[in-house]
Motif scaffolding. Structure first.
Motif, short mmCIF file in Angstrom:
data_model
loop_
_atom_site.label_atom_id
_atom_site.label_comp_id
_atom_site.label_asym_id
_atom_site.label_seq_id
_atom_site.Cartn_x
_atom_site.Cartn_y
_atom_site.Cartn_z
N ASP A 77 11.83 -2.70 1.51
CA ASP A 77 11.16 -2.53 2.79
C ASP A 77 9.89 -3.38 2.80
OD1 ASP A 77 10.39 -1.63 5.25
OD2 ASP A 77 9.52 0.24 4.51
N MET A 78 9.64 -4.06 3.90
CA MET A 78 8.49 -4.97 3.99
C MET A 78 7.34 -4.36 4.79
SD MET A 78 9.44 -7.38 2.09
CE MET A 78 8.11 -8.55 2.37
N ALA A 79 7.22 -3.06 4.78
CA ALA A 79 6.11 -2.39 5.47
C ALA A 79 4.90 -2.28 4.54
CB ALA A 79 6.55 -1.00 5.93
N ARG A 80 3.72 -2.14 5.14
CA ARG A 80 2.46 -1.91 4.44
C ARG A 80 2.15 -3.03 3.42
NH1 ARG A 80 5.57 2.30 4.09
NH2 ARG A 80 5.78 2.01 1.82
N VAL A 81 2.34 -4.28 3.84
CA VAL A 81 2.13 -5.42 2.95
C VAL A 81 0.64 -5.69 2.78
CG1 VAL A 81 2.47 -7.92 2.71
CG2 VAL A 81 4.35 -6.46 3.52
N LEU A 82 0.23 -5.87 1.53
CA LEU A 82 -1.16 -6.22 1.22
C LEU A 82 -1.30 -7.65 0.70
CD1 LEU A 82 -2.28 -2.95 -0.63
CD2 LEU A 82 -2.92 -3.66 1.68
N GLU A 83 -0.29 -8.10 -0.05
CA GLU A 83 -0.40 -9.41 -0.70
C GLU A 83 1.00 -9.90 -1.05
OE1 GLU A 83 -2.79 -11.38 -4.55
OE2 GLU A 83 -3.03 -9.25 -4.00
N LEU A 84 1.18 -11.22 -1.07
CA LEU A 84 2.44 -11.84 -1.47
C LEU A 84 2.21 -12.74 -2.67
CD1 LEU A 84 4.02 -12.90 1.96
CD2 LEU A 84 4.67 -10.94 0.56
N ARG A 85 3.25 -12.86 -3.48
CA ARG A 85 3.22 -13.81 -4.60
C ARG A 85 4.53 -14.61 -4.59
NH1 ARG A 85 1.23 -11.47 -10.03
NH2 ARG A 85 -0.74 -11.96 -8.96
N LEU A 86 4.40 -15.91 -4.42
CA LEU A 86 5.55 -16.80 -4.40
C LEU A 86 5.69 -17.46 -5.77
CD1 LEU A 86 4.84 -16.37 -1.37
CD2 LEU A 86 5.63 -18.70 -0.96
N ILE A 87 6.85 -17.36 -6.36
CA ILE A 87 7.13 -17.95 -7.67
C ILE A 87 8.14 -19.06 -7.46
CG2 ILE A 87 7.92 -17.51 -10.02
CD1 ILE A 87 7.15 -14.56 -9.57
N PRO A 112 -2.39 3.64 -6.69
CA PRO A 112 -2.69 2.21 -6.59
C PRO A 112 -1.49 1.44 -6.05
CG PRO A 112 -2.33 2.85 -8.88
CD PRO A 112 -2.38 4.11 -8.09
N ALA A 113 -1.79 0.35 -5.33
CA ALA A 113 -0.72 -0.48 -4.79
C ALA A 113 0.08 -1.09 -5.94
CB ALA A 113 -1.32 -1.58 -3.91
N LYS A 114 1.37 -1.26 -5.71
CA LYS A 114 2.24 -1.77 -6.76
C LYS A 114 2.97 -3.02 -6.28
CE LYS A 114 6.09 1.26 -5.37
NZ LYS A 114 7.08 2.25 -5.84
N TRP A 115 3.39 -3.84 -7.25
CA TRP A 115 4.13 -5.06 -6.98
C TRP A 115 5.63 -4.76 -7.04
CZ3 TRP A 115 2.19 -9.63 -5.33
CH2 TRP A 115 0.81 -9.84 -5.48
N VAL A 116 6.36 -5.31 -6.04
CA VAL A 116 7.81 -5.12 -5.96
C VAL A 116 8.44 -6.48 -5.67
CG1 VAL A 116 9.71 -3.95 -4.79
CG2 VAL A 116 7.52 -2.78 -5.07
N THR A 117 9.53 -6.78 -6.33
CA THR A 117 10.27 -8.03 -6.06
C THR A 117 11.12 -7.84 -4.82
OG1 THR A 117 10.35 -8.61 -8.41
CG2 THR A 117 11.94 -9.68 -6.97
N CYS A 118 10.87 -8.65 -3.80
CA CYS A 118 11.61 -8.52 -2.55
C CYS A 118 12.61 -9.66 -2.34
CB CYS A 118 10.65 -8.45 -1.36
SG CYS A 118 9.56 -9.87 -1.20
N LEU A 119 12.49 -10.74 -3.12
CA LEU A 119 13.44 -11.85 -3.05
C LEU A 119 13.53 -12.46 -4.45
CD1 LEU A 119 15.17 -13.40 -0.87
CD2 LEU A 119 13.35 -15.10 -0.85
N HIS A 172 0.86 -1.19 0.00
CA HIS A 172 0.00 0.00 0.00
C HIS A 172 0.89 1.24 0.00
CE1 HIS A 172 -3.40 2.59 0.92
NE2 HIS A 172 -2.68 3.12 1.90
N THR A 173 0.61 2.15 -0.90
CA THR A 173 1.42 3.37 -0.99
C THR A 173 0.67 4.57 -0.42
OG1 THR A 173 0.62 3.63 -3.27
CG2 THR A 173 2.76 2.55 -2.97
N SER A 174 -0.43 4.94 -1.02
CA SER A 174 -1.24 6.05 -0.52
C SER A 174 -2.67 5.87 -1.04
CB SER A 174 -0.66 7.40 -0.96
OG SER A 174 -0.75 7.54 -2.37
N THR A 175 -3.54 6.70 -0.54
CA THR A 175 -4.95 6.58 -0.95
C THR A 175 -5.17 6.96 -2.41
OG1 THR A 175 -5.30 8.83 -0.11
CG2 THR A 175 -5.77 6.99 1.39
N HIS A 176 -4.28 7.78 -2.97
CA HIS A 176 -4.46 8.25 -4.35
C HIS A 176 -3.60 7.46 -5.34
CE1 HIS A 176 -6.66 11.63 -2.67
NE2 HIS A 176 -5.64 11.88 -1.86
#
Length: 213
Positions: free
Chosen positions: A107-117, A71-78, A65-69
């Motif tokens: 950064d792993m803050a404000r997590v909404l969803e995870l995707r494991l590949i 949209p949430a974005k996907w980021v590769t964390c691993l 989650h970024t902000s109310t205005h």
């Protein structure tokens, strides 16, 4: 640091086909697993644990989650985390794995969803996945304990009086002992060592004394 399990919903795996799907040579070499948190507000992820089942490499993407205005974005964390050193052997195939936020690329803050590949390039294994998946966030901090002032700043113990208080200085005692020893030696040296006879007078005997003995 305490941790708390986060309720999550693990969706079914989606297989990405490798090879010709019209022949027996085609097989799924990549699986995608989405993890959602429908009953939890955006949180800071602390740890991910699971049991591997013949997955060779793992990539994780996170939707934040970024902000109310915006949209949430996907980021590769691993990216391509190795779970099996050799995909063609059993090593690491069924190990328990823990991944911490310090290992992540973002950064792993404000997590909404995870995707494991999941990826398994070896054709030796009929299936692969991850099992017993658990997501954790930081637990509540323990309340700080206050201590009484006398316990936090203890009064130093009273020092006992020195045992040698009132005695003369050792150097003075040593000097006086040496003086006494020197005086004793002088008296011994001046004392005559000549044996005085019982009846002699100036080296001669008195006949009167001899006649009465």
């Amino acid at each position: 640091m305490s941790r708390v399990s986060v309720p999550c919903h693990v969706k079914g795996t989606v297989a990405l086909q490798v090879g010709d799907v019209r022949t027996s040579q085609g097989r799924p070499g990549v699986l995608v697993i989405d993890v959602t948190f429908p009953s939890v507000a955006p949180f800071e992820l602390q740890e991910i644990t699971f049991k591997n089942y013949y997955t060779a490499f793992l990539t994780i993407r996170v939707r934040q989650h970024t902000s109310t205005h915006t949209p949430a974005k996907w980021v590769t964390c691993l990216r391509d985390y190795c779970l099996m050193p050799d995909p063609h052997s059993e090593e690491g195939a069924q190990e328990y794995v823990s991944l911490f936020k310090q290992q992540m690329l973002c950064d792993m803050a404000r997590v909404l969803e995870l995707r494991l590949i999941l990826r398994q390039p070896s054709p030796l294994w009929l299936s692969f996945t991850v099992e017993e998946l658990q997501i954790y966030q930081q637990g509540p901090k323990s309340p700080s304990m206050t201590f009484p002032k006398w316990l936090s700043h203890p009064v130093p113990c009273e020092q006992p009086a020195p045992l040698l208080e009132g005695l003369p200085e050792p150097s003075r005692v040593s000097s006086e002992v040496q003086q006494m020893w020197a005086l004793t030696e002088m008296i011994r040296a001046s004392h005559t060592s000549t044996r005085i006879g019982r009846f002699d007078v100036d080296g001669c005997y008195d006949l009167n004394l001899l006649s009465y003995t």
